[in-house]
Design a protein around this motif. Structure first.
Motif, PDB file in Angstrom:
ATOM      1  N   LEU A 109     -16.160 -29.552  12.216  1.00  0.00           N
ATOM      2  CA  LEU A 109     -17.221 -30.054  13.088  1.00  0.00           C
ATOM      3  C   LEU A 109     -18.491 -30.398  12.328  1.00  0.00           C
ATOM      4  O   LEU A 109     -19.477 -30.841  12.932  1.00  0.00           O
ATOM      5  CB  LEU A 109     -17.541 -29.011  14.168  1.00  0.00           C
ATOM      6  CG  LEU A 109     -16.371 -28.561  15.045  1.00  0.00           C
ATOM      7  CD1 LEU A 109     -16.858 -27.605  16.131  1.00  0.00           C
ATOM      8  CD2 LEU A 109     -15.646 -29.736  15.659  1.00  0.00           C
ATOM      9  N   GLN A 132     -23.818 -27.512  11.872  1.00  0.00           N
ATOM     10  CA  GLN A 132     -24.369 -27.355  13.217  1.00  0.00           C
ATOM     11  C   GLN A 132     -25.706 -26.629  13.141  1.00  0.00           C
ATOM     12  O   GLN A 132     -25.844 -25.626  12.441  1.00  0.00           O
ATOM     13  CB  GLN A 132     -23.402 -26.553  14.096  1.00  0.00           C
ATOM     14  CG  GLN A 132     -22.041 -27.186  14.294  1.00  0.00           C
ATOM     15  CD  GLN A 132     -22.105 -28.406  15.172  1.00  0.00           C
ATOM     16  OE1 GLN A 132     -22.749 -28.405  16.226  1.00  0.00           O
ATOM     17  NE2 GLN A 132     -21.438 -29.481  14.754  1.00  0.00           N
ATOM     18  N   ARG A 161     -13.503 -25.449  14.087  1.00  0.00           N
ATOM     19  CA  ARG A 161     -12.916 -25.015  15.349  1.00  0.00           C
ATOM     20  C   ARG A 161     -11.414 -24.829  15.156  1.00  0.00           C
ATOM     21  O   ARG A 161     -10.750 -25.685  14.559  1.00  0.00           O
ATOM     22  CB  ARG A 161     -13.152 -26.060  16.432  1.00  0.00           C
ATOM     23  CG  ARG A 161     -12.523 -25.710  17.788  1.00  0.00           C
ATOM     24  CD  ARG A 161     -12.895 -26.750  18.839  1.00  0.00           C
ATOM     25  NE  ARG A 161     -12.542 -28.092  18.414  1.00  0.00           N
ATOM     26  CZ  ARG A 161     -13.204 -29.193  18.769  1.00  0.00           C
ATOM     27  NH1 ARG A 161     -14.253 -29.097  19.541  1.00  0.00           N
ATOM     28  NH2 ARG A 161     -12.819 -30.381  18.342  1.00  0.00           N
TER      29      ARG A 161
END
Length: 580
Positions: A156, A159, A172
């Protein structure tokens, strides 16, 4: 002893919490507590013991667990999520206990039986941004477990996490057989996802065309009430990825998968399409079409007709002619429409301006092109919202949107998007009765459009019915397992107006790097919770991003039907310190 150095060690931390805990408790407090105790006794505690972990904190709906091994932590999380899904299999969807999980590996401080430090904080923040039923882990944990666990992982990227200075590399766990995001037999309808057709033209600039073909097929399928059609942005996350249809089916909750390719060369087009049973991986139908470009709509109709016939039956197939939208016969106009849709998807001012030009060009070539007027109306509304707080006369954009939407409906009253566009524009003007009528028409024409269903939630929220808004949002997420961030915004607003400020704050915090108005909503939640220091800090940051904001302008722009609801939101913002 004073001055004694704290004990430290490396540990893997698993943080988990229950999705919708407050709602579950509100519905059935004693039943929820009994179920939680049973799940802990039969599932959580045995798994933690098996993987040599230790529960060191239980707070409300959350739990923190320590492991000496990152491999054990991740494997425990996978088994836990799959065990929860199995336990939910005979439970109605509104009563299911669904978890979010975050895992991090790092240095922790030990104080008695409790653990502290950034390693714990990062695990908790990862859990906070995880989707229901999913597992997120930090890059540090991933580096220690990759190739050691039989699971796939989605990268991903970095973040931004609340109160964590540096972005955190995040992964994930993929292909979890949890089915939590999927509509679990809430409907007996066959479910289908159309994956983005591959652009085989050898020209990246033609990507918009293959995407447009895919979106048209999704739109046509979605008009059939006997299907449950997964939303575009959920299926489009698989673009340019190696596809395992069984995994995609599990992740999207789709029994059937459509995939294919598009090659456009000059005036010729080749389209391939196939329908796959995601449960077995078997091919139910495959076809390829070599035609002139002008036959593009006939090809789309043939693909849809065949799919409906295979999945639903000949009765539905016979009704395709009645459901068909009025399309343009001008291929250049259609090409402008597809270009404009691609520009809209960028969600920035430049993209909006380019989309406006594309849709106006489409209308200039075909003044009877209903879908072009509908998209023009939508982009005018988006432009209105982008400028409403900072530009005098922004209301003229809203009025233009209404006129474009009215033209779209006049040209094709059987197209849900035409009614949706007009309803959205009317709502911005606070014409609630007209917005309600056209939203009702749109949802009857196309009950499978997740964006339309979410817009219905926004209407219910503005009309003063937050519980109804939450129900519509639940339906939208059923159709769109990978919802857009504005779904969380709507959920947060609905919860705020239900006085569930902590739950509202959790929803808003699911939006990372959000627009400045999300900060204002977060500040209002903190203020209503009595957390004024947090509220004031957020307001200070928000005012550096938008120093001209005022509560007076908010009251003029936001389409609340009830003055009490508007005052409730302004009350929270005022307590947080936003200027009059």
């Amino acid at each position: 002893m004073a001055g004694e150095r704290p004990k430290r060690r490396i540990a893997a931390i698993l943080a988990a919490d229950i999705v919708g805990y407050s709602r579950l408790m509100e519905q059935d407090e004693s039943g929820t507590l009994a179920t939680l105790k049973a799940r802990r006794r039969s599932l959580l505690d045995p798994l933690v013991a098996h993987y040599q972990g230790r529960i060191f904190k239980v707070v409300g709906d959350g739990v923190l667990i320590e492991f000496a091994s990152a491999v054990n932590a991740v494997q425990c999380a996978v088994d836990l999520q799959q065990g929860m899904a199995a336990a939910n299999s005979d439970v109605s969807q509104d009563r299911q206990i669904v978890l979010r999980v975050g895992i991090n590996l790092g240095d922790i401080m030990v104080e008695g039986a409790d653990l502290y430090g950034e390693a714990v904080n990062i695990a908790a923040r990862l859990e906070g941004i995880a989707e229901p039923g999913s597992i997120l882990l930090s890059g540090t944990a991933y580096d220690h477990i990759k190739n050691k666990i039989k699971a796939g992982f989605d990268d991903l990227g970095p973040q931004s996490l609340k109160n964590i200075t540096e972005p955190v590399r995040t992964y994930r766990v993929a292909a979890l057989a949890t089915d939590v995001a999927a509509p679990k037999a809430a409907s007996e309808k066959p479910s289908i996802a159309v994956l983005p057709f591959t652009n085989m033209s050898g020209d990246p600039e033609q990507q918009y065309f293959s995407d447009g073909i895919t979106e048209d097929i999704i739109t046509e399928l979605a008009r059939f009430h006997s299907l449950l059609v997964i939303a575009r942005n959920s299926s489009f996350q698989y673009r340019d990825k190696a596809i395992d249809v069984k995994r995609v089916g599990r992740e999207l909750g789709a029994r059937y998968i459509v995939e294919g390719s598009v090659r456009k060369i000059g005036s010729r087009i080749r389209i391939t399409a196939q329908l796959v049973d995601a449960a077995t991986g078997s091919h139910l139908w495959a076809e390829h079409y070599d035609r002139e470009l002008q036959d593009i709509f006939a090809i789309q109709d043939e693909v849809v007709t065949t799919i409906i016939g295979r999945m639903v039956g000949q009765v539905e197939t016979a009704g395709i002619g009645l459901l068909r939208r009025k399309r343009t016969e001008n291929l250049a106009a259609y090409d402008y429409l597809l270009h404009g849709i691609e520009c809209m998807s960028r969600y920035d001012i430049v993209g909006l301006e380019q989309a406006l030009l594309m849709f106006r060009n489409a209308i200039a070539l075909d003044p009877d092109f209903a879908q072009a007027y509908a998209k023009l109306s939508m982009v005018l509304v988006n432009d209105y919202w982008a400028r409403a707080y900072g530009m005098l006369g922004a209301g003229t954009l809203r009025d233009e949107a209404i006129e474009a939407g009215k033209k779209a409906v006049a040209l094709d009253s059987s197209d849900a998007q035409c009614h949706q566009a007009l309803a959205h524009a009317y709502l911005c003007r606070r014409s609630f009765d007209l917005a309600d009528y056209h939203l009702g028409m749109a949802t009857r024409l196309n009950p499978n459009d997740s964006e339309l269903v979410a817009h219905r939630a926004w209407f219910e929220l503005c009309a003063g019915r937050p519980n109804e808004a939450l129900a519509w949002l639940d339906q939208a997420v059923q159709l769109n397992p990978n919802p857009r961030t504005w779904y969380w915004e709507l959920r947060g607003l609905a919860l705020y107006h239900l006085r569930r400020y902590a739950d509202a704050l959790s929803a808003f915090e699911r939006i990372s790097s959000g627009p400045v108005y999300i900060d204002r909503f977060r500040a209002a939640c903190h203020a209503q919770l009595g957390q004024l220091d947090e509220a004031h800090a957020i307001v200070a940051q928000a005012l550096t991003r938008d120093p001209d904001f005022s509560l007076r302008q908010f009251a003029l722009v936001e389409p609340y039907k009830s003055r009490a609801d508007l005052d409730h939101m302004i009350d929270g913002m005022r307590k947080a310190g936003l200027p009059e």
